[in-house]
Structure formats: C-alpha cells, structure tokens
Motif scaffolding. Structure first.
Motif, mmCIF file in Angstrom:
data_model
loop_
_atom_site.group_PDB
_atom_site.id
_atom_site.type_symbol
_atom_site.label_atom_id
_atom_site.label_comp_id
_atom_site.label_asym_id
_atom_site.label_seq_id
_atom_site.Cartn_x
_atom_site.Cartn_y
_atom_site.Cartn_z
ATOM 1 N N UNK A 82 10.288 2.902 -14.677
ATOM 2 C CA UNK A 82 10.204 4.213 -14.027
ATOM 3 C C UNK A 82 11.135 4.196 -12.820
ATOM 4 N N UNK A 83 11.819 5.283 -12.604
ATOM 5 C CA UNK A 83 12.710 5.395 -11.456
ATOM 6 C C UNK A 83 13.028 6.855 -11.196
ATOM 7 N N UNK A 84 13.989 7.076 -10.328
ATOM 8 C CA UNK A 84 14.439 8.428 -10.019
ATOM 9 C C UNK A 84 15.932 8.359 -9.742
ATOM 10 N N UNK A 85 16.714 9.270 -10.323
ATOM 11 C CA UNK A 85 18.155 9.308 -10.123
ATOM 12 C C UNK A 85 18.551 10.559 -9.375
ATOM 13 N N UNK A 86 19.550 10.404 -8.501
ATOM 14 C CA UNK A 86 20.013 11.522 -7.687
ATOM 15 C C UNK A 86 21.528 11.443 -7.590
ATOM 16 N N UNK B 172 22.760 7.699 -7.173
ATOM 17 C CA UNK B 172 21.869 6.821 -6.409
ATOM 18 C C UNK B 172 20.548 6.779 -7.156
ATOM 19 N N UNK B 173 20.011 5.586 -7.341
ATOM 20 C CA UNK B 173 18.736 5.435 -8.026
ATOM 21 C C UNK B 173 17.698 4.846 -7.104
ATOM 22 N N UNK B 174 16.467 5.236 -7.321
ATOM 23 C CA UNK B 174 15.347 4.706 -6.550
ATOM 24 C C UNK B 174 14.407 4.009 -7.521
ATOM 25 N N UNK B 175 13.999 2.792 -7.153
ATOM 26 C CA UNK B 175 13.214 1.960 -8.047
ATOM 27 C C UNK B 175 12.153 1.197 -7.274
ATOM 28 N N UNK B 176 11.178 0.677 -8.006
ATOM 29 C CA UNK B 176 10.187 -0.212 -7.392
ATOM 30 C C UNK B 176 10.868 -1.525 -7.036
ATOM 31 N N UNK B 177 10.306 -2.273 -6.075
ATOM 32 C CA UNK B 177 10.910 -3.556 -5.697
ATOM 33 C C UNK B 177 10.956 -4.546 -6.861
ATOM 34 N N UNK C 98 0.832 -1.208 0.000
ATOM 35 C CA UNK C 98 0.000 0.000 0.000
ATOM 36 C C UNK C 98 0.866 1.257 0.000
ATOM 37 N N UNK C 99 1.947 1.255 0.775
ATOM 38 C CA UNK C 99 2.847 2.417 0.839
ATOM 39 C C UNK C 99 3.542 2.632 -0.500
ATOM 40 N N UNK C 100 3.962 1.550 -1.128
ATOM 41 C CA UNK C 100 4.618 1.668 -2.430
ATOM 42 C C UNK C 100 3.673 2.278 -3.453
ATOM 43 N N UNK C 101 2.432 1.797 -3.472
ATOM 44 C CA UNK C 101 1.453 2.316 -4.442
ATOM 45 C C UNK C 101 1.121 3.782 -4.183
ATOM 46 N N UNK C 102 0.931 4.150 -2.913
ATOM 47 C CA UNK C 102 0.459 5.494 -2.569
ATOM 48 C C UNK C 102 1.572 6.537 -2.520
ATOM 49 N N UNK C 103 2.766 6.141 -2.093
ATOM 50 C CA UNK C 103 3.822 7.123 -1.843
ATOM 51 C C UNK C 103 4.982 7.010 -2.831
ATOM 52 N N UNK C 104 5.514 5.822 -2.998
ATOM 53 C CA UNK C 104 6.743 5.659 -3.791
ATOM 54 C C UNK C 104 6.481 5.750 -5.291
ATOM 55 N N UNK C 105 5.523 4.994 -5.771
ATOM 56 C CA UNK C 105 5.280 4.922 -7.212
ATOM 57 C C UNK C 105 5.061 6.297 -7.854
ATOM 58 N N UNK C 106 4.290 7.206 -7.247
ATOM 59 C CA UNK C 106 4.109 8.528 -7.859
ATOM 60 C C UNK C 106 5.394 9.365 -7.939
ATOM 61 N N UNK C 107 6.395 9.056 -7.111
ATOM 62 C CA UNK C 107 7.645 9.816 -7.110
ATOM 63 C C UNK C 107 8.631 9.344 -8.179
#
Length: 111
Positions: A33-37, A57-62, A5-14
């Motif tokens: 989809x991901x995010x790079x920093x 550093x990259x952020x990705x879905x599990x 639920x947290x991944x769907x509501x918070x992480x995925x939109x980012x």
C-alpha cells in the motif's frame, strides 16, 4: 517490528493505493500500500539546481511485513501503479519523529 503509534493512526490509513514493489536485487514482486503524487514544488528547486528532478513522489510505510519477511522501499527498486506505469526509485527519505520512523518518501522517475 511494529509501526509507531503515529504511523498506525495517521499514515497507514492514508496509504490507499495497491502498488507493486519490484526489488532491484532479486526482481521479486510484492503488493504494498502506498500513495503516489506528481511532483510540483520540487520542479522549482530542480530548475534552480538545488534538487534533482523526479516526476513522481511516493509515500510508503517504513517497512512491510510480507510472508514473514521485512521488505522496504529502497533506491533502485521499481514501483508499478495500478495503471501499469512503472517508476524507478532514485531517492529515499525516511521521516522520523521522536526516534521512530514514521513514513518513507521516495522520489521516482518513470521508466
């Protein structure tokens, strides 16, 4: 498999950047989809010898469900950003909450 639920509501939109995941073992390319920093605070730890040095550093879905297959970002894989910059994944850390994988953090170096 489904996301928490947290991944769907918070992480995925980012995770808003279209990236190309290139699997180390097969060379197969997937659009994810991901995010790079750019790494900043980790540089201080690297200088102190506490942490290995990575440039991005990259952020990705599990995991990603693509054409009926489950695909994950793993060490040794490569990530290509929209500008054509390519990075190799050196370290992957899965962030957990209440026994569920929330997101994956990957430390990468340019190639």
């Amino acid at each position: 498999m489904s996301y928490s639920r947290i991944t769907r509501a918070v992480v995925k939109p980012l995770l808003t950047i279209d990236l190309t995941l290139i699997k180390q073992d097969t060379g197969t390319e997937y659009t994810i989809k991901g995010y790079l920093q750019t790494v900043t605070e980790v540089e201080l730890l690297a200088r102190a010898g506490i942490w290995e040095r990575y440039s991005v550093r990259g952020f990705f879905l599990p995991f990603y469900s693509i054409d009926g297959s489950i695909v994950k970002v793993e060490e040794g894989d490569r990530i290509k950003d929209p500008d054509g910059n390519e990075y190799v994944v050196g370290r992957v850390i899965t962030q957990w909450y209440n026994g569920e994988a929330i997101y994956v953090e990957a430390y990468m170096e340019g190639v």
